[in-house]
Design a protein around this motif. Structure first.
Motif, PDB file in Angstrom:
ATOM      1  N   THR A 193      -9.069 -14.055   4.163  1.00 45.03           N
ATOM      2  CA  THR A 193      -8.501 -13.228   5.161  1.00 45.03           C
ATOM      3  C   THR A 193      -7.282 -12.633   4.560  1.00 45.03           C
ATOM      4  O   THR A 193      -6.647 -12.285   3.221  1.00 45.03           O
ATOM      5  N   THR A 194      -7.020 -11.426   4.945  1.00 40.30           N
ATOM      6  CA  THR A 194      -5.903 -10.346   4.556  1.00 40.30           C
ATOM      7  C   THR A 194      -5.306 -10.057   6.293  1.00 40.30           C
ATOM      8  O   THR A 194      -6.267 -10.006   7.146  1.00 40.30           O
ATOM      9  N   VAL A 195      -4.282 -10.336   5.869  1.00 39.53           N
ATOM     10  CA  VAL A 195      -3.377  -9.900   7.225  1.00 39.53           C
ATOM     11  C   VAL A 195      -2.552  -8.404   6.971  1.00 39.53           C
ATOM     12  O   VAL A 195      -2.022  -8.142   6.060  1.00 39.53           O
ATOM     13  N   LEU A 196      -2.525  -7.337   7.327  1.00 34.51           N
ATOM     14  CA  LEU A 196      -1.688  -6.020   7.610  1.00 34.51           C
ATOM     15  C   LEU A 196      -1.286  -5.907   7.873  1.00 34.51           C
ATOM     16  O   LEU A 196      -0.686  -5.949   9.397  1.00 34.51           O
ATOM     17  N   VAL A 197       0.335  -5.988   7.856  1.00 35.44           N
ATOM     18  CA  VAL A 197       1.347  -5.793   7.955  1.00 35.44           C
ATOM     19  C   VAL A 197       1.943  -4.372   8.135  1.00 35.44           C
ATOM     20  O   VAL A 197       2.689  -3.324   6.894  1.00 35.44           O
ATOM     21  N   ASP A 198       2.289  -3.837   9.187  1.00 36.88           N
ATOM     22  CA  ASP A 198       2.347  -2.528   9.557  1.00 36.88           C
ATOM     23  C   ASP A 198       1.293  -1.463   9.405  1.00 36.88           C
ATOM     24  O   ASP A 198      -0.037  -1.814   8.838  1.00 36.88           O
ATOM     25  N   ALA A 199       1.967  -0.082   9.830  1.00 36.97           N
ATOM     26  CA  ALA A 199       0.285   0.839  10.165  1.00 36.97           C
ATOM     27  C   ALA A 199       1.235   2.207   9.981  1.00 36.97           C
ATOM     28  O   ALA A 199       0.749   2.729  10.949  1.00 36.97           O
ATOM     29  N   LEU A 259       0.691  -1.132  -0.014  1.00 38.37           N
ATOM     30  CA  LEU A 259       0.307  -0.282  -0.268  1.00 38.37           C
ATOM     31  C   LEU A 259       1.041   0.792   0.078  1.00 38.37           C
ATOM     32  O   LEU A 259       0.306   2.443  -0.456  1.00 38.37           O
ATOM     33  N   GLY A 260       2.496   1.496   0.378  1.00 38.49           N
ATOM     34  CA  GLY A 260       2.634   2.483   0.083  1.00 38.49           C
ATOM     35  C   GLY A 260       4.167   1.836   1.232  1.00 38.49           C
ATOM     36  O   GLY A 260       4.115   0.814   2.771  1.00 38.49           O
ATOM     37  N   SER A 261       5.187   2.001   0.637  1.00 36.04           N
ATOM     38  CA  SER A 261       6.437   1.463   1.310  1.00 36.04           C
ATOM     39  C   SER A 261       8.000   2.737   1.194  1.00 36.04           C
ATOM     40  O   SER A 261       7.802   3.086   0.081  1.00 36.04           O
ATOM     41  N   GLY A 262       8.051   3.631   2.474  1.00 30.70           N
ATOM     42  CA  GLY A 262       9.071   4.506   2.087  1.00 30.70           C
ATOM     43  C   GLY A 262       9.187   5.059   3.804  1.00 30.70           C
ATOM     44  O   GLY A 262       8.326   4.702   4.740  1.00 30.70           O
ATOM     45  N   SER A 263       9.789   5.747   3.925  1.00 32.52           N
ATOM     46  CA  SER A 263      10.544   6.659   5.066  1.00 32.52           C
ATOM     47  C   SER A 263       8.663   7.135   6.190  1.00 32.52           C
ATOM     48  O   SER A 263       9.393   7.555   7.041  1.00 32.52           O
ATOM     49  N   SER A 264       8.007   7.937   5.071  1.00 35.58           N
ATOM     50  CA  SER A 264       6.840   8.120   4.845  1.00 35.58           C
ATOM     51  C   SER A 264       5.981   7.583   5.560  1.00 35.58           C
ATOM     52  O   SER A 264       4.784   8.184   6.235  1.00 35.58           O
ATOM     53  N   GLY A 265       5.867   5.917   5.320  1.00 43.24           N
ATOM     54  CA  GLY A 265       4.585   5.412   5.667  1.00 43.24           C
ATOM     55  C   GLY A 265       4.480   3.925   5.157  1.00 43.24           C
ATOM     56  O   GLY A 265       5.391   4.164   4.635  1.00 43.24           O
ATOM     57  N   ASN A 266       4.027   3.396   6.180  1.00 45.08           N
ATOM     58  CA  ASN A 266       4.800   1.298   5.348  1.00 45.08           C
ATOM     59  C   ASN A 266       3.752   0.590   5.300  1.00 45.08           C
ATOM     60  O   ASN A 266       2.928   1.004   6.620  1.00 45.08           O
ATOM     61  N   ALA A 267       3.138   0.272   4.772  1.00 47.29           N
ATOM     62  CA  ALA A 267       2.075  -0.747   5.203  1.00 47.29           C
ATOM     63  C   ALA A 267       1.667  -2.255   3.840  1.00 47.29           C
ATOM     64  O   ALA A 267       1.620  -1.658   2.646  1.00 47.29           O
ATOM     65  N   THR A 268       1.425  -3.614   4.355  1.00 46.58           N
ATOM     66  CA  THR A 268       1.413  -4.179   2.721  1.00 46.58           C
ATOM     67  C   THR A 268       0.706  -5.368   3.400  1.00 46.58           C
ATOM     68  O   THR A 268       0.310  -5.444   4.216  1.00 46.58           O
TER      69      THR A 268
END
Length: 256
Positions: free
Chosen positions: A19-25, A3-12
């Motif tokens: 079933t969905t598992v969200l890694v990081d918020a 969903l976004g990856s970098g120093s301003s925010g991360n979520a996968t």
């Protein structure tokens, strides 16, 4: 789905069936839900959140998001749980121990240690009943033997490509910050990630995503070139993509 990856925010978002598992918020709850929906992932399918470490770009939105998603369980290592004050932030904090599988729906997840300047950081591997597996290793200064063992055999990989060594060396960051990034508890370079891919490539590897790219010290073409060159040396045909900060991108297993 990154969903976004970098120093301003991360979520996968890791999805299998319903079933969905969200890694990081690392984004606000509203922004995370918006990105999920724009990517075609129902927010109601999120059954759990995993926090890899307590830095703000990975944990910033967890308090409101967990509540908005129906007080879903929030998994983290005991060290991250304490450092991120998760006991007071969420209603259902749960410990995730290195090497001990946890089942969320049909997804089995296993945490492994990473090397970063946080209390007890982890990467995470997911295995589905159909044999497909996804490994995520970001915010780590090196790929340790434990990390490489945990990622072995994954069909899909997300691996940090934070910086290009030449760009970092010649860039504007102060010396102390460059040294932090380059340390074994900092962030992976394109070349280090490519070296890891050389060890992790196998016949079943389908796709690799470059993650957590610095806006100042990297560009997608350099990250992609480094990973693609490692695969080319092995005559391997896995696809390579670069996950950005501002938009979602996906790596997917083909349907049976």
């Amino acid at each position: 789905m990154f969903l976004g990856s970098g120093s301003s925010g991360n979520a996968t978002a890791v999805t299998y069936g319903d079933t969905t598992v969200l890694v990081d918020a690392g984004f606000s709850a509203r922004e995370t839900v918006r990105r999920l929906e724009n990517a075609g992932v129902r927010a109601a399918s999120v059954r759990a959140i995993v926090i890899t470490h307590e830095h703000g770009d990975h944990v910033r939105g967890v308090r409101v998001l967990a509540k908005r998603l129906g007080d879903v369980p929030v998994f983290s290592t005991p060290g991250t749980r304490r450092a991120g004050s998760l006991d007071s932030a969420v209603s259902d904090p749960r410990d995730l121990r290195h090497g001990q599988p946890e089942l969320v729906g049909d997804l089995e997840m296993v945490a492994f240690r990473t090397s970063h300047d946080a209390a007890e950081p982890i990467g995470i591997r997911f295995d589905a009943p159909d044999g497909y597996s996804f490994g995520l290793a970001t915010d780590t200064g090196e790929l340790t033997p434990e990390t490489l063992e945990a990622l072995a055999g994954c069909r899909l990989l997300g691996i940090e490509c934070n910086h290009d060594l030449e760009m970092l060396e010649n860039g504007s960051y102060p010396y102390f910050l460059k040294q932090r990034i380059l340390s074994t508890r900092g962030h992976l370079s394109n070349d280090a990630a490519a070296g890891g891919i050389s060890l992790l490539a196998h016949d079943g590897l389908l796709a690799i995503a470059a993650l957590h790219m610095s806006r100042e010290n990297n560009v997608p073409r350099r990250a992609q070139r480094a990973l693609a060159a490692a695969l080319a040396r092995l005559d391997h045909g896995a696809s390579v993509l670069c996950a950005g900060q501002d938009c979602a991108c996906a790596i997917e297993a083909p349907e049976a």
